[in-house]
Design a protein around this motif. Sequence first.
Motif, PDB file in Angstrom:
ATOM      1  N   ALA A 250       4.791   6.895   1.253  1.00 42.42           N
ATOM      2  CA  ALA A 250       5.301   5.814   2.080  1.00 42.42           C
ATOM      3  C   ALA A 250       4.657   4.493   1.681  1.00 42.42           C
ATOM      4  O   ALA A 250       3.431   4.402   1.579  1.00 42.42           O
ATOM      5  CB  ALA A 250       5.023   6.099   3.552  1.00 42.42           C
TER       6      ALA A 250
ATOM      7  N   GLN B 245       0.846  -1.187   0.000  1.00 50.27           N
ATOM      8  CA  GLN B 245       0.000   0.000   0.000  1.00 50.27           C
ATOM      9  C   GLN B 245       0.886   1.243   0.000  1.00 50.27           C
ATOM     10  O   GLN B 245       1.937   1.262   0.635  1.00 50.27           O
ATOM     11  CB  GLN B 245      -0.912   0.045   1.228  1.00 50.27           C
TER      12      GLN B 245
ATOM     13  N   SER C  34       3.923   0.491   2.520  1.00 51.85           N
ATOM     14  CA  SER C  34       3.792  -0.397   3.667  1.00 51.85           C
ATOM     15  C   SER C  34       3.133  -1.694   3.232  1.00 51.85           C
ATOM     16  O   SER C  34       2.685  -1.829   2.096  1.00 51.85           O
ATOM     17  CB  SER C  34       2.965   0.276   4.770  1.00 51.85           C
ATOM     18  N   GLY C  35       3.066  -2.640   4.148  1.00 50.12           N
ATOM     19  CA  GLY C  35       2.466  -3.928   3.848  1.00 50.12           C
ATOM     20  C   GLY C  35       3.524  -5.001   3.733  1.00 50.12           C
ATOM     21  O   GLY C  35       4.590  -4.896   4.322  1.00 50.12           O
TER      22      GLY C  35
ATOM     23  N   ARG D 222      12.677   3.650   5.509  1.00 50.18           N
ATOM     24  CA  ARG D 222      11.257   3.956   5.704  1.00 50.18           C
ATOM     25  C   ARG D 222      10.416   3.646   4.484  1.00 50.18           C
ATOM     26  O   ARG D 222       9.219   3.933   4.477  1.00 50.18           O
ATOM     27  CB  ARG D 222      11.099   5.423   6.102  1.00 50.18           C
ATOM     28  N   ASN D 223      11.040   3.076   3.442  1.00 49.29           N
ATOM     29  CA  ASN D 223      10.306   2.754   2.198  1.00 49.29           C
ATOM     30  C   ASN D 223       9.539   3.974   1.691  1.00 49.29           C
ATOM     31  O   ASN D 223       8.347   3.884   1.356  1.00 49.29           O
ATOM     32  CB  ASN D 223       9.352   1.582   2.420  1.00 49.29           C
ATOM     33  N   THR D 224      10.209   5.087   1.642  1.00 49.73           N
ATOM     34  CA  THR D 224       9.578   6.352   1.302  1.00 49.73           C
ATOM     35  C   THR D 224      10.285   7.007   0.122  1.00 49.73           C
ATOM     36  O   THR D 224      11.510   6.951   0.026  1.00 49.73           O
ATOM     37  CB  THR D 224       9.610   7.298   2.515  1.00 49.73           C
TER      38      THR D 224
END
Length: 121
Positions: free
Chosen positions: A23, A3, A25-26, A75-77
């Motif tokens: 960002a 996501q 996530s998942g 932070r996968n950002t």
Amino acid sequence: QVQLVESGGGLVQPEGSLRLSCAASGSIFRIDAMGWYRQAPGKQRELVALISSGVTTDYADFVKGRFTISRDNLRNTVILQMNSLKPDDTAVYYCYVAAQYRSTSPTLMYWGQGTQVTVSS
């Protein structure tokens, strides 16, 4: 699976700045490329900027020298810093990531929901 949540859009005056953030996530095994597209009313979606896993960047000609893309792998950002904004930059901006949700899955593209950027006096 994966996501994406975007933030940072809004209304800004010409020559102003905005900072978009996205960002991921998942269930994420690995993220490859990350980037931003935009779509203005009545126009096709177009690439704005991308950054590879090796932090190689590429920009559309119409944003070179004004926009900067970066990523935070912890932070996968992915971040898009937009300076010297013009009215023609008005559009919905979409982030994307090319990611695997597990080691055996293919690399797929995932999209954010879009964030509106309006440049107007």
